[in-house]
Design a protein around this motif. Structure first.
Motif, PDB file in Angstrom:
ATOM      1  N   ARG A 154      37.810   4.707  43.485  1.00 25.06           N
ATOM      2  CA  ARG A 154      37.217   5.003  44.786  1.00 25.06           C
ATOM      3  C   ARG A 154      36.203   3.940  45.226  1.00 25.06           C
ATOM      4  N   GLU A 155      35.394   3.450  44.279  1.00 20.75           N
ATOM      5  CA  GLU A 155      34.360   2.475  44.623  1.00 20.75           C
ATOM      6  C   GLU A 155      34.825   1.031  44.466  1.00 20.75           C
ATOM      7  N   PHE A 234      33.021  -1.222  38.303  1.00 22.64           N
ATOM      8  CA  PHE A 234      33.220  -0.205  39.331  1.00 22.64           C
ATOM      9  C   PHE A 234      33.521   1.146  38.707  1.00 22.64           C
ATOM     10  N   GLN A 236      33.885   5.692  39.701  1.00 25.99           N
ATOM     11  CA  GLN A 236      34.141   6.687  40.732  1.00 25.99           C
ATOM     12  C   GLN A 236      32.849   7.163  41.387  1.00 25.99           C
ATOM     13  N   GLY A 237      31.745   7.021  40.692  1.00 30.17           N
ATOM     14  CA  GLY A 237      30.492   7.481  41.256  1.00 30.17           C
ATOM     15  C   GLY A 237      29.815   8.519  40.394  1.00 30.17           C
TER      16      GLY A 237
END
Length: 251
Positions: A154-155, A234, A236-237
């Protein structure tokens, strides 16, 4: 009266002809092999782009709560009542598992399957190819999947490779720096079909693709645009890092 004599080739002449044929065959082998490899890489890239573009379309549609891209935490994001059709909220353990669900090929009614499947216009043959046999029944196994797909993307930037032919060693690519110019085929590629150590294909998150022959396989080319960054930077958060779902099947 003169006897008729048929003049044949001498042994030396035959040997000369055989040597010439051998030289010609050797000189043509390289160009023909390269031509075939280029054609196969091009075909794989075309299919790979279609698959990633279908994932993008499904993700943007919102039909699957923006979870068409696989993610580790999908189970936690599952709604109380899931829509009828594929369960895209599960944490997929392999690329083949993801496509099993996204193509919904277990549905025997073809028309219903086409309505329900996540990736529209994508068939099992598009995730196989070049030495990897497409699924012919209702189950996609590792042996039917020529690709590895990344999850927790996602990121990740649009230039990040998220879909690679499975001869790419996912962990090595994720850990490589984007400014590394060293040629390291043995580190980045394994011997699996398709292509083995002869080349590979990567598809970026934006749906664009690149193909590489062995001489072109090094991080700076494969991670073009990331600079000193790595895919491992990176996530997903929520702490779930970028990773490729790489199967264990070898052939």
């Amino acid at each position: 009266m003169k006897a008729n004599r048929k003049q044949g080739f001498t042994m030396i002449e035959l040997l000369v002809v055989i040597v010439i044929i051998g030289i010609l065959a050797t000189s043509l082998f390289g160009p023909v092999t390269n031509f075939l490899l280029q054609g196969n890489l091009t075909g794989m890239m075309g299919n790979g782009r279609k698959v990633v573009q279908a994932i993008i379309a499904a993700d943007m549609s919102g039909r699957y709560a923006n979870l068409a891209w696989p993610a580790t935490e999908n189970k936690d994001n599952a709604p109380d009542q899931k829509p009828t059709g594929p369960d895209m909220y599960q944490d997929f353990s392999s690329t083949a598992d993801y496509f099993q669900e996204a193509l919904y090929i277990e549905e025997t009614d073809v028309q219903k399957r086409n309505r329900l499947k996540v990736l529209k216009d994508i068939e099992p043959s598009m995730i196989a190819g070049n030495g990897v046999t497409a699924a012919s029944g209702q189950t996609i196994g590792e042996q039917n999947c020529a690709w590895i797909l990344a999850k927790n993307t996602r990121e990740a930037p649009s230039i990040a490779p998220v879909f690679c032919t499975r001869n790419v060693i996912g962990t090595a690519l994720v850990g490589a720096a984007g400014n590394d110019t060293s040629s390291d085929v043995d580190t980045l590629l394994n011997t699996q079909q398709p292509f083995g150590k002869d080349g590979c294909v990567i598809i970026r998150k934006d749906g664009s693709g690149k193909m590489f022959r062995a001489d072109d396989v090094y991080p700076q080319a494969m991670l073009e645009g990331l600079g000193t960054g790595k895919l491992s930077d990176f996530e997903q958060g929520d702490g779930n890092s970028f990773e490729f779902m790489q199967g264990s099947t070898s052939n």
